[in-house]
Design an enzyme around this catalytic site. Structure first.
Site, PDB file in Angstrom:
ATOM      1  N   GLY A   1     -41.006 -51.878  54.935  1.00 31.52           N
ATOM      2  CA  GLY A   1     -39.698 -52.497  54.700  1.00 31.52           C
ATOM      3  C   GLY A   1     -39.762 -53.463  53.522  1.00 31.52           C
ATOM      4  O   GLY A   1     -38.875 -53.482  52.657  1.00 31.52           O
ATOM      5  N   HIS A   2     -40.839 -54.260  53.471  1.00 31.57           N
ATOM      6  CA  HIS A   2     -40.990 -55.173  52.327  1.00 31.57           C
ATOM      7  C   HIS A   2     -41.140 -54.393  51.015  1.00 31.57           C
ATOM      8  O   HIS A   2     -40.695 -54.849  49.963  1.00 31.57           O
ATOM      9  CB  HIS A   2     -42.223 -56.067  52.512  1.00 31.57           C
ATOM     10  CG  HIS A   2     -42.095 -57.076  53.615  1.00 31.57           C
ATOM     11  ND1 HIS A   2     -42.790 -56.986  54.788  1.00 31.57           N
ATOM     12  CD2 HIS A   2     -41.328 -58.198  53.716  1.00 31.57           C
ATOM     13  CE1 HIS A   2     -42.486 -58.006  55.564  1.00 31.57           C
ATOM     14  NE2 HIS A   2     -41.592 -58.757  54.950  1.00 31.57           N
TER      15      HIS A   2
END
Ligand code: PAF
Length: 293
Positions: free
Chosen positions: A39-40
Site C-alpha cells: 500500500g505504501h
C-alpha cells in the site's frame, strides 16, 4: 536492471535540513510510520510521478507516540527501518527522515492541533486524542520538510479529510494528493497491523470488505438501506464493531436518507485484538424525495 540508488537517511533535524537543502522542487512528502508494505508503495509511486522529472520524494518514518492512546500498540508497532529503506530505494525516494522521538519532541509538546468537529466523531470518538496527535505530527513534518505536495492513503479517509482541512484552514499551501486503498486478493485492505492477525482472525476480518461491498451495492436504495446491508454482513461475523457509518466525506456528518452525491461508508471493527478500519465511496445518485425517508 537499472541500478537502484539508496536514499539518503537523516535521523536528526540538522542532518535532514542539510540534505533538504540539496533537493530541487517539487519536493513530495510521503509521511509514514514505517513497516512499509505494498500500500505504501502505491503512495511512493504517486509521489514519484508528482516529483518528476526534477523533484524529489521524501519519506518520513516515525512512529508517533502522540497518536497512540493508553493500551494501544505503541510498543509493539512494527519497526523495520532496514526493510523500509529498501522499499524507498526501490520506489525512487531520494531522502528518508527517520528521527527518534527526542528529535521530533525534544520537549513536552504543549501546543497541539485541535482537529475540530470532524475529528471528534468515528475514529475521533473511539480513539480520543488520535487526530490531535496525527495533525500535530503532520504539521510538524510539514514545517521541517517544507514539501510542495504530500501523499496520503484513502484507507485513512478521515485522516485525509482532516489533513486537507488543516492545510486549508492554516493556509499551508501544500498540495494534498491521495491514493486509493490497496487490497489483498481476498479484499482485505492492506495495513501494517494485518500482520497481527492469525489465520482464523483474518477469515473473520474479511467481513469488513464484504460489508462495505454490500453497502455500496445497495446505493440505489438510499442511505438507510446502505447501512442495513452493511450490518447484515457484520452481524454474526465474529467481529466486534466500533461503528459502521455513512457520512459526508468532507464534514463527516452522517448523511440523511435524502442525501445525494458521493458519501463514504466507513467501518471500524476488531478481529481478535486487531483493530481494522476501512471505507468505500458510495454514490447515492440524484436527490430522493423526502417522502422516501
Ligand atoms: O497514516 C499514518 O501512517 C500516520 O497517521 C501519519 C500520517 C504518518 C502520521 O503519523
Amino acid at each position: 536492471m537499472p541500478a537502484v540508488r539508496a536514499p539518503d537517511l537523516a535521523v536528526s533535524r540538522a542532518e535532514f535540513a542539510a540534505a533538504r537543502g540539496t533537493l530541487s522542487a517539487p519536493v513530495v512528502l510521503v509521511p509514514t510510520m514505517g513497516a512499509l508494505h505494498s500500500g505504501h508503495r502505491t503512495l511512493l509511486r504517486r509521489a514519484r510521478e508528482l516529483a518528476q522529472p526534477a523533484g524529489a520524494v521524501v519519506v518520513s518514518v516515525f512512529v508517533n507516540p502522540l497518536q497512540f492512546g493508553p493500551g494501544e500498540d505503541l510498543d509493539r508497532y512494527p519497526r523495520t527501518l532496514d526493510d523500509d529503506l529498501a522499499v524507498c530505494a526501490g520506489e525512487g525516494a531520494r531522502l528518508v527522515f527517520a528521527p527518534p522521538v527526542s528529535e521530533m519532541y525534544p520537549g513536552e509538546q504543549l501546543v497541539t492541533v485541535d482537529p475540530g468537529p470532524a475529528g471528534r466523531v468515528l475514529e475521533g470518538e473511539f480513539r480520543p486524542g488520535f487526530f490531535g496527535g496525527v495533525l500535530t505530527v503532520v504539521l510538524k513534518l510539514f514545517s521541517l520538510v517544507r514539501p510542495d505536495a504530500a501523499v496520503f492513503g484513502e484507507k485513512d479517509a478521515q485522516q485525509l479529510a482532516l489533513v486537507r482541512r488543516m492545510v486549508t484552514d492554516f493556509a499551508l499551501g501544500i498540495d494534498i494528493e491521495s491514493v486509493p486503498t490497496a487490497r489483498d486478493d481476498d479484499g482485505l485492505a492492506i495495513s501494517s497491523r494485518n500482520r497481527y492477525l492469525s489465520q482464523a482472525e483474518r477469515a473473520v476480518a474479511l467481513a469488513v470488505p464484504r460489508a462495505l461491498a454490500a453497502g455500496r451495492d445497495a446505493a440505489g436504495r438510499g442511505a438507510a438501506e446502505v447501512l442495513a446491508a452493511g450490518w447484515r454482513v457484520l452481524g454474526g461475523s465474529g467481529l466486534r464493531v466500533d461503528y459502521l457509518a455513512l457520512v459526508d466525506p468532507a464534514t463527516y456528518r452522517p448523511v440523511r436518507n435524502n442525501y445525494s452525491g458521493r458519501a463514504l461508508l466507513a467501518v471500524a471493527a476488531r478481529a481478535g485484538g486487531t483493530r481494522l478500519i476501512d471505507n468505500v465511496a458510495v454514490d447515492l445518485g440524484t436527490e430522493r424525495d423526502a417522502a422516501d425517508d
